[in-house]
Scaffold this motif. Structure first.
Motif, short mmCIF file in Angstrom:
data_model
loop_
_atom_site.label_atom_id
_atom_site.label_comp_id
_atom_site.label_asym_id
_atom_site.label_seq_id
_atom_site.Cartn_x
_atom_site.Cartn_y
_atom_site.Cartn_z
N PHE A 170 0.84 -1.20 0.00
CA PHE A 170 0.00 0.00 0.00
C PHE A 170 0.87 1.25 0.00
CE2 PHE A 170 -1.87 3.46 2.46
CZ PHE A 170 -3.01 3.72 1.72
N GLY A 171 1.90 1.25 0.85
CA GLY A 171 2.78 2.41 0.93
C GLY A 171 3.51 2.67 -0.38
N LYS A 172 3.98 1.60 -1.02
CA LYS A 172 4.67 1.74 -2.29
C LYS A 172 3.77 2.38 -3.34
CE LYS A 172 7.63 -2.35 -1.66
NZ LYS A 172 7.93 -3.70 -2.20
N LEU A 173 2.49 2.04 -3.31
CA LEU A 173 1.55 2.56 -4.30
C LEU A 173 1.04 3.95 -3.92
CD1 LEU A 173 -0.19 2.07 -6.84
CD2 LEU A 173 -1.91 1.05 -5.35
N ALA A 174 0.70 4.13 -2.63
CA ALA A 174 0.07 5.38 -2.20
C ALA A 174 1.05 6.54 -2.13
CB ALA A 174 -0.61 5.18 -0.84
N ASP A 175 2.31 6.26 -1.77
CA ASP A 175 3.28 7.35 -1.60
C ASP A 175 3.46 8.18 -2.86
OD1 ASP A 175 5.42 8.64 0.10
OD2 ASP A 175 6.62 7.97 -1.58
N PRO A 176 3.76 7.57 -4.03
CA PRO A 176 3.90 8.41 -5.23
C PRO A 176 2.60 9.07 -5.65
CG PRO A 176 4.01 6.06 -5.79
CD PRO A 176 4.07 6.15 -4.31
N ILE A 177 1.46 8.43 -5.38
CA ILE A 177 0.17 9.04 -5.71
C ILE A 177 -0.03 10.32 -4.89
CG2 ILE A 177 -2.34 8.77 -5.55
CD1 ILE A 177 -1.95 5.83 -6.25
N ALA A 178 0.28 10.24 -3.58
CA ALA A 178 0.15 11.41 -2.71
C ALA A 178 1.09 12.52 -3.16
CB ALA A 178 0.42 11.01 -1.27
N ASP A 179 2.31 12.15 -3.54
CA ASP A 179 3.28 13.14 -4.00
C ASP A 179 2.78 13.86 -5.23
OD1 ASP A 179 4.84 12.20 -1.97
OD2 ASP A 179 6.17 11.01 -3.26
N LYS A 180 2.31 13.08 -6.22
CA LYS A 180 1.85 13.69 -7.47
C LYS A 180 0.60 14.52 -7.25
CE LYS A 180 5.15 11.53 -9.49
NZ LYS A 180 5.73 10.96 -8.26
N ALA A 181 -0.27 14.08 -6.33
CA ALA A 181 -1.49 14.85 -6.05
C ALA A 181 -1.15 16.20 -5.45
CB ALA A 181 -2.40 14.06 -5.11
N LEU A 182 -0.20 16.21 -4.51
CA LEU A 182 0.19 17.46 -3.86
C LEU A 182 0.88 18.40 -4.84
CD1 LEU A 182 0.48 19.11 -1.23
CD2 LEU A 182 2.67 17.95 -0.88
N THR A 183 1.89 17.88 -5.54
CA THR A 183 2.63 18.70 -6.50
C THR A 183 1.73 19.16 -7.63
OG1 THR A 183 4.66 17.49 -6.01
CG2 THR A 183 4.61 18.76 -8.05
N GLY A 184 0.90 18.24 -8.14
CA GLY A 184 0.02 18.58 -9.25
C GLY A 184 -1.00 19.65 -8.88
N SER A 185 -1.60 19.53 -7.70
CA SER A 185 -2.58 20.54 -7.28
C SER A 185 -1.93 21.90 -7.11
CB SER A 185 -3.26 20.10 -5.97
OG SER A 185 -2.32 20.03 -4.91
N ALA A 186 -0.68 21.91 -6.60
CA ALA A 186 0.03 23.19 -6.43
C ALA A 186 0.33 23.83 -7.78
CB ALA A 186 1.31 22.96 -5.64
N LEU A 187 0.87 23.04 -8.70
CA LEU A 187 1.24 23.58 -10.02
C LEU A 187 0.01 24.04 -10.80
CD1 LEU A 187 3.94 20.94 -10.99
CD2 LEU A 187 4.35 23.34 -10.44
N ILE A 188 -1.02 23.21 -10.81
CA ILE A 188 -2.24 23.57 -11.54
C ILE A 188 -2.89 24.81 -10.92
CG2 ILE A 188 -4.59 22.81 -12.11
CD1 ILE A 188 -3.44 19.97 -12.36
#
Length: 224
Positions: free
Chosen positions: A81-99
């Motif tokens: 779960f951690g292996k899958l969720a960690d990059p998703i959380a990272d991309k969600a945070l960075t993506g929401s900031a950039l957008i």
């Protein structure tokens, strides 16, 4: 002779509990993404207090990204779960900031598109090579993460004057590192697919099968 890497598909199943501190930090980072977005976009970005709070939330979320993986590895609490969720959380945070910054007109859309394409592309590459091994983060990749987070944080802040100019240069450095490390990751992924233990075994099996087929044809010709 290069060292033979372990086959991830042959590793024993995980024994760490799903509910643990690293996973909790990852879920927390994912949960604050909408809160961060609301604070950033409040009053169309004209609310300085909202921008300051958004910076604080972004900074705290980035800190959890730094420590959840480290805690998981050091305490043996790595989970699928951690292996899958960690990059998703990272991309969600960075993506929401950039957008969000691009929506507010603070950051060119091409910068947002370039960074997001790189981040999503690297994530897909990880899945592409996962059965061959894991590509360790390079110094350039770590520097990219730090500079990118700093640049985004500076853009979230309601800065003016020289500081507003300085953040442009920080973002420019982040863009360069994003492109260079992205290309490096593609190269290392291709090398790993070609030289991993799994790839070497598959190549040996193909050679053995080809040799057996050739031997069979020779025996047939001799019998004829």
């Amino acid at each position: 002779m290069s060292a033979v890497l372990p086959d991830p598909a042959a590793t024993p199943p995980q024994t760490a509990r799903l509910v643990n501190l690293p996973n909790a930090l990852t879920v927390l980072r994912l949960a604050v993404v909408p809160v961060f977005a609301v604070l950033l976009l409040q009053d169309e970005g004209l609310d300085d207090a909202g921008r300051y709070w958004a910076t604080l939330v972004f900074g705290l979320a980035i800190i959890t990204d730094r420590y959840d993986g480290m805690i998981a590895r050091r305490t043996g609490q790595v989970t699928e779960f951690g292996k899958l969720a960690d990059p998703i959380a990272d991309k969600a945070l960075t993506g929401s900031a950039l957008i969000g910054l691009s929506v507010l007109g603070l950051l060119p859309w091409w910068v947002t598109a370039l960074i997001l394409v790189r981040e999503v592309g690297v994530t897909l590459l990880r899945f592409w090579v996962i059965r061959h091994g894991v590509i360790a983060a390079s110094r350039g990749g770590k520097a990219k993460t730090v500079v990118q987070a700093l640049a985004i944080g500076l853009y979230i802040l309601p800065l003016t004057g020289a500081l507003a100019t300085a953040r442009w240069w920080v973002m420019a450095a982040a863009v360069v590192l994003t492109v260079v490390t992205g290309l490096d990751y593609v190269y290392r992924a291709l090398v790993l697919r070609r030289t991993s233990a799994r790839a070497m075994r598959a190549a040996a099996e193909r050679r053995a099968a080809k040799g057996a087929a050739g031997a069979g044809e020779t025996r047939t010709d001799t019998a004829a």
